[in-house]
Design an enzyme around this catalytic site. Structure first.
Site, short mmCIF file in Angstrom:
data_model
loop_
_atom_site.label_atom_id
_atom_site.label_comp_id
_atom_site.label_asym_id
_atom_site.label_seq_id
_atom_site.Cartn_x
_atom_site.Cartn_y
_atom_site.Cartn_z
N ASP A 1 0.88 -1.21 -0.05
CA ASP A 1 -0.05 0.01 0.02
C ASP A 1 0.75 1.26 0.06
O ASP A 1 0.44 2.38 -0.84
CB ASP A 1 -0.73 0.00 1.22
N ASN B 1 -5.19 -2.13 -4.29
CA ASN B 1 -6.12 -2.22 -3.38
C ASN B 1 -6.20 -1.28 -2.24
O ASN B 1 -6.54 -1.74 -1.33
CB ASN B 1 -6.53 -3.55 -3.19
N SER C 1 -15.81 4.52 12.65
CA SER C 1 -14.14 4.59 12.55
C SER C 1 -13.69 6.07 13.08
O SER C 1 -12.59 6.41 12.33
CB SER C 1 -13.66 4.16 11.27
N ASP D 1 -10.96 -2.78 11.95
CA ASP D 1 -9.73 -3.59 11.58
C ASP D 1 -9.40 -4.50 12.85
O ASP D 1 -9.24 -5.63 12.42
CB ASP D 1 -8.67 -2.71 11.15
N GLU E 1 -11.17 -4.84 1.92
CA GLU E 1 -10.85 -5.77 1.07
C GLU E 1 -11.51 -6.79 0.64
O GLU E 1 -11.35 -7.26 -0.61
CB GLU E 1 -9.36 -6.14 1.33
N HIS F 1 -5.04 -9.16 3.58
CA HIS F 1 -4.15 -9.38 4.41
C HIS F 1 -4.59 -9.68 5.95
O HIS F 1 -4.06 -10.59 6.64
CB HIS F 1 -3.28 -7.97 4.55
N ARG F 2 -5.58 -9.18 6.36
CA ARG F 2 -6.17 -9.27 7.73
C ARG F 2 -6.68 -10.62 7.97
O ARG F 2 -6.48 -11.20 9.12
CB ARG F 2 -7.06 -8.19 8.25
N LYS G 1 0.62 -6.48 1.66
CA LYS G 1 -0.48 -5.29 1.81
C LYS G 1 0.16 -4.37 2.79
O LYS G 1 0.18 -3.11 2.62
CB LYS G 1 -1.63 -5.59 1.65
#
Length: 662
Positions: free
Chosen positions: A49, A92, A197, A316, A344, A401-402, A427
């Site tokens: 990123d 992304n 958020s 997240d 994502e 990624h998470r 990422k």
């Protein structure tokens, strides 16, 4: 990259230094590019990123220069990008495309922004609507409301408050806030819905202030930017560690015993995701806060409590809680997480699918997910039994990624877990699995006096288990050889430590190389053996090699042999062995080894040398030769190598190692 099979894990403890925050890194890069003056950014995250943002800024004519591994200098353009026509591929990276779209819409140029297929499914309509309210010309070149986008020059005027929704993504508000000072006019943004958020908006406001632009906030409903403000470089900035990334390691400490300490974020962090630690505390974990660190251990009861939490403020990090819920003592509910649907991947759906593979019962809704892990019920049992997990599960990661990082924690249940497409962590955290291994990969530490057979035994145990092998003694031998070759006195602690810190050593195909030279045999000479014993007694040398030795801890596990492997380097090793033998037996082994290599040898001299070395090693102040209290003593005087290996393997199987190798 092939799938990564994580072994069954049972313990997590240690320390992790976090990479820079993605959210802060990309915000700093764009603000530095828009500012007047040069900005030096330290601890910038190196990930897919941030590379997307750096590449885009370069294409726009912004000067960006790497000054080190994680240090970049950005030459600000004073609010006007030099390049007025460009095609930009944004991958992304939501933290890149959204704020950059707003800045470009106010830059008077023609730009095309696109990304990967998933990016073209992630909404951007609310941001575009906000920009159009002030006259920006932003057009969809695909489906309305989503990238790709075409931006055209336009006359922009902030005549009335911009009305903006805040219930899809806070990044739309962040993008407008960061871009509006470019107009030089006073600007007001009014939220038409609840803002999600909010901690991420706090990051934005904090960083804007560091660059000289103040924003007045009224109850998260109205944001006012006074006219005439311009971004000015603060000169030098430091990117905090990634608080979202911290969640995986903090959770590992709560699940796997701990303590696990993350370095780089703490009580003074500007990132809202540090509040993840509060959720762990509610689950019963022990949490300790420092200015730049957080440390977590499992509850004293050994049981994590079930929870029902509104996690809108940490969406997240909340993903990590969904997997942590597998280890709780009852059903858990994560609420107000609708934003997961437009990340994502559709994270609510993906999370539910993969949790079910592990055996969990999952209920999902538009903005919530509830997780219950099956257990062996025992009538009359007061404390909840341990959860039951399906074994050898393959987790799909959805190019998210998470998902990969969260589900790696499932291996702490004591069952192997396979992560498909593990490279998606690039990422935000390319070194994630290595960092996890440093606190969770199983370690077997083998120590003992010289010529006790610890090296040969350790190597064979590693081969039997399929683990990596560390011969720490070879590192000290290499230091001694490097010092001798450099004509450096072996008792010159500062000079020898400097050599150790930059040791040009590598291990390839069973060979030991020093500056590319094969020294596998050279480091086994008696001169080098004696030299290694001398340099190993120097505290600065041991300190210089400590991190290097710990870096050998990788999945699926490590067998490490050497003086302080069990006491200093890997004090949390899951199995510890102290090999010994009589001096006479060891001298005879060394004699046979030298004769087999057609090297000169004298039995009496070898025996005397070993006895002298034992005495010296036992009496030295640094890492003296001794058996750790929790190490198994194995006397190999009457054992051949095969018998010694079998004895050690029997101890390994009796130890608290994951069930996968029992």
């Amino acid at each position: 990259m092939p799938a990564l099979k994580l072994p069954a894990l049972s313990r997590a403890a240690g320390s992790v230094r976090l990479p820079g925050s993605k959210s802060i890194s990309n915000r700093m890069l764009l603000l530095a590019a828009l500012a007047q003056g040069s900005t030096e950014i330290h601890n910038l995250l190196d990930s897919d990123d941030t590379r997307v943002m750096l590449t885009a800024l370069e294409k726009l004519g912004v000067g960006v220069t790497a000054l080190g591994d994680d240090i970049w200098r950005v030459e600000g353009c004073g609010g006007a990008f030099p390049v007025k026509d460009a095609d930009l591929f944004m991958g992304n990276a939501g933290t890149a495309i959204r704020p950059l779209t707003a800045a470009l819409a106010l830059s008077g140029g023609a730009y095309r922004l696109s990304g990967v297929a998933r990016m073209h499914e992630r909404p951007i309509g609310d941001l575009v609507d906000g920009l159009r309210q002030i006259g920006a010309d932003v057009r969809y070149t695909g489906e309305s409301g989503f990238p790709p986008l075409a931006i055209h020059p336009a006359n922009v005027a902030v005549a009335a408050p911009i009305r903006l929704r805040g219930d899809v993504s806070s990044q739309f508000l962040t993008a407008l806030l960061m871009a509006l000072p470019l107009t030089g006019e006073a600007a007001v943004i009014e939220m038409t819905t609840e803002l999600i958020s909010r901690p991420y908006v706090e990051i934005t406001l904090n960083l804007m202030a560091r660059f000289g632009v103040e924003v007045r906030r009224d109850n998260w409903q109205r944001f006012t930017i006074a006219g005439g403000q311009r971004y000015q470089s603060p000169g030098q900035l430091y990117v905090e560690g990634d608080a979202s990334a911290a969640s995986y390691f903090l959770a590992a400490g709560a699940i796997g015993g701990g303590p696990v300490r993350v370095e780089g974020v703490g009580k003074d962090s500007i990132q809202g995701d540090v509040r993840f630690a509060d959720a762990l505390e509610e689950m019963g974990a022990t949490v300790t806060w420092g200015e730049r660190h957080i440390e977590v251990s499992a509850p004293s009861s050994g049981k994590l409590k079930a929870f029902d939490l509104d996690l809108n403020h940490i969406p997240d990090a909340a993903m990590t809680l969904a997997v942590t819920a597998l280890f709780a003592d009852g059903p858990c509910r994560l609420r107000n997480i609708a934003s997961w649907r437009v990340k994502e991947t559709d994270r609510i759906s993906a999370m539910a699918t993969e949790l079910r593979k592990l055996g969990a019962t999952v209920e999902e809704g538009a903005d919530y997910i509830a997780v219950t892990c099956p257990r062996n019920g025992i009538p009359g049992m007061q404390s909840p039994p341990a959860p039951i997990f399906c074994t050898d599960v393959a987790i799909d990661t959805y190019d998210d990624h998470r998902m990969a990082m969260c589900f790696s924690l499932a291996a702490l249940s004591g069952v192997p877990v396979t992560i498909n497409d593990p490279q998606c962590v690039n990422k935000t955290f390319p070194g994630y699995f290595d960092a996890l291994a440093e606190i969770a990969a199983p370690v077997i530490a083998i120590d003992g006096p010289s010529a006790s057979g610890k090296g040969t035994v350790a190597e064979r145990v590693a081969a039997t288990l399929g683990y990596h092998y560390l011969d720490s003694g070879s590192l000290y031998r290499l230091v001694a050889l490097a010092a001798i070759r450099a004509n450096t006195a072996l008792d010159d602690e500062v000079a020898v430590a400097a050599l150790a810190g930059g040791l040009p050593a590598s291990f390839e195909g069973g060979r030991i190389l020093l500056a590319g030279d094969d020294v596998s045999d050279a480091i086994r000479s008696e001169e080098i053996s004696a030299g290694a014993s001398k340099v190993a007694a120097l505290p600065a040398v041991r300190s210089a090699l400590l991190a290097r030795q710990r870096a050998y801890r990788r999945f699926p596990g490590l067998v490490a042999d050497g003086r302080d492997m069990a006491s200093v380097v890997f004090p949390d090793a899951m199995a510890k062995v102290f090999l010994t033998a009589s001096a006479e037996a060891r001298a005879e082994r060394r004699y046979k080894q030298l004769i087999a290599k057609e090297m000169p040898a004298n039995m009496h001299a070898l025996l005397q040398d070993l006895q002298d070395r034992d005495a010296r090693d036992a009496q030295r102040s640094v890492a003296p030769l001794r058996q750790c209290d929790d190490a198994e003593l194995v006397d190999t005087t009457q054992l051949d190598i095969e018998a010694a290996v079998a004895t050690v393997m029997a101890h390994v199987r009796r130890s608290q190692l994951p069930s996968g190798i029992r």
